[in-house]
Design a protein around this motif. Sequence first.
Motif, mmCIF file in Angstrom:
data_model
loop_
_atom_site.group_PDB
_atom_site.id
_atom_site.type_symbol
_atom_site.label_atom_id
_atom_site.label_comp_id
_atom_site.label_asym_id
_atom_site.label_seq_id
_atom_site.Cartn_x
_atom_site.Cartn_y
_atom_site.Cartn_z
ATOM 1 N N SER A 276 0.853 -1.190 0.000
ATOM 2 C CA SER A 276 0.000 0.000 0.000
ATOM 3 C C SER A 276 0.886 1.236 0.000
ATOM 4 O O SER A 276 2.105 1.154 0.175
ATOM 5 C CB SER A 276 -0.879 0.003 1.250
ATOM 6 O OG SER A 276 -0.051 0.218 2.377
ATOM 7 N N ALA A 277 0.276 2.376 -0.170
ATOM 8 C CA ALA A 277 1.021 3.637 -0.161
ATOM 9 C C ALA A 277 1.712 3.839 1.185
ATOM 10 O O ALA A 277 2.818 4.375 1.237
ATOM 11 C CB ALA A 277 0.079 4.790 -0.466
ATOM 12 N N VAL B 41 1.401 8.442 -1.615
ATOM 13 C CA VAL B 41 2.638 8.245 -0.867
ATOM 14 C C VAL B 41 3.039 9.549 -0.181
ATOM 15 O O VAL B 41 3.453 9.554 0.986
ATOM 16 C CB VAL B 41 3.768 7.733 -1.793
ATOM 17 C CG1 VAL B 41 5.097 7.698 -1.066
ATOM 18 C CG2 VAL B 41 3.424 6.351 -2.336
ATOM 19 N N VAL B 42 2.902 10.668 -0.900
ATOM 20 C CA VAL B 42 3.275 11.963 -0.331
ATOM 21 C C VAL B 42 2.442 12.240 0.923
ATOM 22 O O VAL B 42 2.983 12.620 1.975
ATOM 23 C CB VAL B 42 3.099 13.099 -1.367
ATOM 24 C CG1 VAL B 42 3.174 14.466 -0.698
ATOM 25 C CG2 VAL B 42 4.170 12.993 -2.440
ATOM 26 N N SER B 43 1.121 12.008 0.840
ATOM 27 C CA SER B 43 0.309 12.325 2.022
ATOM 28 C C SER B 43 0.584 11.340 3.154
ATOM 29 O O SER B 43 0.575 11.740 4.330
ATOM 30 C CB SER B 43 -1.184 12.393 1.676
ATOM 31 O OG SER B 43 -1.551 11.281 0.921
ATOM 32 N N ALA B 44 0.862 10.082 2.799
ATOM 33 C CA ALA B 44 1.203 9.112 3.849
ATOM 34 C C ALA B 44 2.500 9.506 4.546
ATOM 35 O O ALA B 44 2.651 9.372 5.757
ATOM 36 C CB ALA B 44 1.328 7.715 3.243
ATOM 37 N N LEU B 45 3.426 10.035 3.735
ATOM 38 C CA LEU B 45 4.731 10.419 4.263
ATOM 39 C C LEU B 45 4.597 11.625 5.186
ATOM 40 O O LEU B 45 5.265 11.725 6.218
ATOM 41 C CB LEU B 45 5.646 10.744 3.071
ATOM 42 C CG LEU B 45 7.137 10.625 3.253
ATOM 43 C CD1 LEU B 45 7.516 9.253 3.758
ATOM 44 C CD2 LEU B 45 7.826 10.876 1.915
ATOM 45 N N LYS B 46 3.693 12.550 4.809
ATOM 46 C CA LYS B 46 3.477 13.733 5.634
ATOM 47 C C LYS B 46 2.870 13.346 6.973
ATOM 48 O O LYS B 46 3.116 13.995 7.985
ATOM 49 C CB LYS B 46 2.540 14.711 4.906
ATOM 50 C CG LYS B 46 3.277 15.555 3.882
ATOM 51 C CD LYS B 46 2.316 16.518 3.196
ATOM 52 C CE LYS B 46 3.032 17.343 2.144
ATOM 53 N NZ LYS B 46 2.096 17.871 1.150
ATOM 54 N N ALA B 47 2.056 12.283 6.949
ATOM 55 C CA ALA B 47 1.366 11.864 8.173
ATOM 56 C C ALA B 47 2.301 11.153 9.140
ATOM 57 O O ALA B 47 2.002 11.032 10.324
ATOM 58 C CB ALA B 47 0.189 10.956 7.805
ATOM 59 N N LEU B 48 3.442 10.687 8.647
ATOM 60 C CA LEU B 48 4.340 9.907 9.513
ATOM 61 C C LEU B 48 4.998 10.789 10.584
ATOM 62 O O LEU B 48 5.419 11.887 10.315
ATOM 63 C CB LEU B 48 5.447 9.244 8.669
ATOM 64 C CG LEU B 48 5.034 7.945 7.964
ATOM 65 C CD1 LEU B 48 6.164 7.490 7.055
ATOM 66 C CD2 LEU B 48 4.676 6.849 8.948
ATOM 67 N N LYS C 271 0.564 9.051 -10.911
ATOM 68 C CA LYS C 271 0.315 10.316 -10.213
ATOM 69 C C LYS C 271 -0.507 10.087 -8.947
ATOM 70 O O LYS C 271 -0.174 10.616 -7.882
ATOM 71 C CB LYS C 271 -0.407 11.288 -11.143
ATOM 72 C CG LYS C 271 -0.404 12.704 -10.631
ATOM 73 C CD LYS C 271 -1.015 13.618 -11.650
ATOM 74 C CE LYS C 271 -1.025 15.051 -11.144
ATOM 75 N NZ LYS C 271 -1.563 15.935 -12.192
ATOM 76 N N ASP C 272 -1.569 9.265 -9.066
ATOM 77 C CA ASP C 272 -2.393 8.962 -7.895
ATOM 78 C C ASP C 272 -1.544 8.307 -6.817
ATOM 79 O O ASP C 272 -1.595 8.691 -5.645
ATOM 80 C CB ASP C 272 -3.533 7.989 -8.272
ATOM 81 C CG ASP C 272 -4.554 8.662 -9.153
ATOM 82 O OD1 ASP C 272 -4.525 9.908 -9.245
ATOM 83 O OD2 ASP C 272 -5.368 7.938 -9.756
ATOM 84 N N SER C 273 -0.751 7.306 -7.234
ATOM 85 C CA SER C 273 0.051 6.578 -6.261
ATOM 86 C C SER C 273 1.015 7.514 -5.557
ATOM 87 O O SER C 273 1.156 7.464 -4.326
ATOM 88 C CB SER C 273 0.845 5.475 -6.961
ATOM 89 O OG SER C 273 -0.030 4.588 -7.592
ATOM 90 N N LEU C 274 1.670 8.384 -6.323
ATOM 91 C CA LEU C 274 2.649 9.290 -5.726
ATOM 92 C C LEU C 274 1.965 10.246 -4.756
ATOM 93 O O LEU C 274 2.502 10.538 -3.675
ATOM 94 C CB LEU C 274 3.390 10.067 -6.813
ATOM 95 C CG LEU C 274 4.445 9.279 -7.585
ATOM 96 C CD1 LEU C 274 4.894 10.046 -8.815
ATOM 97 C CD2 LEU C 274 5.652 8.986 -6.700
ATOM 98 N N THR C 275 0.780 10.732 -5.147
ATOM 99 C CA THR C 275 0.057 11.644 -4.262
ATOM 100 C C THR C 275 -0.243 10.958 -2.941
ATOM 101 O O THR C 275 -0.076 11.543 -1.870
ATOM 102 C CB THR C 275 -1.259 12.100 -4.933
ATOM 103 O OG1 THR C 275 -0.960 12.474 -6.274
ATOM 104 C CG2 THR C 275 -1.868 13.269 -4.208
#
Lengths: 97, 459
Positions: free
Chosen positions: B289-290, B452-459, B446-450
């Motif tokens: 998953s992302a 991943v970016v939001s998941a990364l911000k949440a970490l 693009k969807d996947s990267l978006t």
Amino acid sequence: MSNGLALLSIFVLAVFVGFEVVAKVSTTLHTPLMSGANAIHGIILVGAIEVASNATSNLPTVLSILAIVLATINMVGGFVVTDRMLEMFKGKKKEVK
Amino acid sequence: MNSNLYGLLGLVAAVCFILALKGLSSPKSARRGNIIGAIGATLGTILVFWAPGGHHKNLIPILGAIAFGVLVGVPAARRIQMTQMPQLVALFNGVGGGAAALVSTVEYLRLGKGATSAEIIATVFTVVVGCVSFSGSIITFLKLQEIMTTRPVVFPGGRFVIAGTLAALLGSAGWVINSGGTKPLVIMGALALAFGVLFVLPVGGADVPIVISLLNAFTGLTVAASGYVLQATLLIVAGTLVGASGTILTRLMAAAMGRSLFGTLFGAFTAKPQESSGAAEVRSVKSGSADDVAILLNYAQRVVIVPGFGLAVAQAQHTVRELADLLASKGVDVAYGIHPVAGRMPGHMNVLLAEANVPYEQLVEMEEVNPTFPQTDVVLVVGANDVVNPAAKTTPGCPIYGMPILDVAQAGNVIFLKRSMRPGFAGIENELLYDPKTTLLFGDAKDSLTKVVSALKAL
């Protein structure tokens, strides 16, 4: 005959110039260079206009007008699309500075 | 116009073309070079209306035809997506070759019996090569546009059909040179069109761009030969420049892919038929998953992003940059590994990432990035496939065998962002997808990267 020889000389010299000018081009620029060279051979438009303006009967006129349309698409479209590719490199340089 | 002045201005236009190619060879001057080329072309076109000794007939239809060509060409070039540029260049090249063949035909009809043998040979060359370039470019366009299959098309006895067509073509050329006349010329043109189709059909996958470059050089030589027929110096110079530089460029492109030009063009005939073993068996892949991807990236020391055609399709260049910036802000060492032929054309990725203002220093070419993979924790493959496919090293006879690849298997983890399990452009299975250290994240890049970016911000 001497005219033919002069044209042949121009051809041979142009071969060497063509080899030289692109001898060291980075992979980054392969696509724009191909596209730019593609636009340059659109200069066949000049030949198309020349034969069209000398055409007297129907068939040559139709063929040469068709050639003008095709050559114009090649030349104008080619330069525009190359410029669009290169536009993107410009933004990058700003970023570096 | 005075014929000396006319010749002099023509020379100026020819010099513009030399400066244009020179300019296009260096990143700093490339755009200026293109504009100089456009100025030279405009000058040459305006000039021909004042050609000394011309008849200046048909002025209205000529101007109308130019206007029509501009109305077709400019919007096509303006509106095309970045991903579709290669096929547009192929199409432009094809119509240029067609135009050159028509020009020589018309001049040949006008000269009739008065043509010298040198002029007839030049005409034959123009019609043959122009028609091959025209039909060949149309086929490459159809392949890249995916209107027809991108795989090599080989049919039983194909090589005999091609050899037969070539022999008939040479025979008809001899016929035109010997006896002249319109009928042999038309037959020769038709054979040349057929040969162009047959010549490009067996070329497939990643080799198509090399063929576009080769056909581009062909068209240049065609223009030069029609310049000889018309005694037009400007056409000879411009056409020859393109022919010569196009030949060099084709060789450079082939070298970047680690193949010989001969192998590219005739590879499909010599390649052994591929075994389709393993195609039926269903093998398991590890898909994540992302969030999984974000965690992997977050705790990495060094991440290399490998972009490919999928990045271009999804228009994900801005999102990928956002991800890279975010990682960099977390102290991760981020670089982009650029394969010279990733995408559909050499340099495609550089153009795309430059659009997203990715700093130039982060783009690392294949030779420099490959030794760093063993020290790399995570490789993020965004929509690339063939350029990281180990089959290029391990499977002799497969279409990409011998092509240098990005050695991503050396890295600690490999993440593939893919739309589906569909193989890449060359149509070969990628063993790396089944490797235990590979994680797949399915979906639009693009969807996947978006995500991943939001998941990364949440970490």
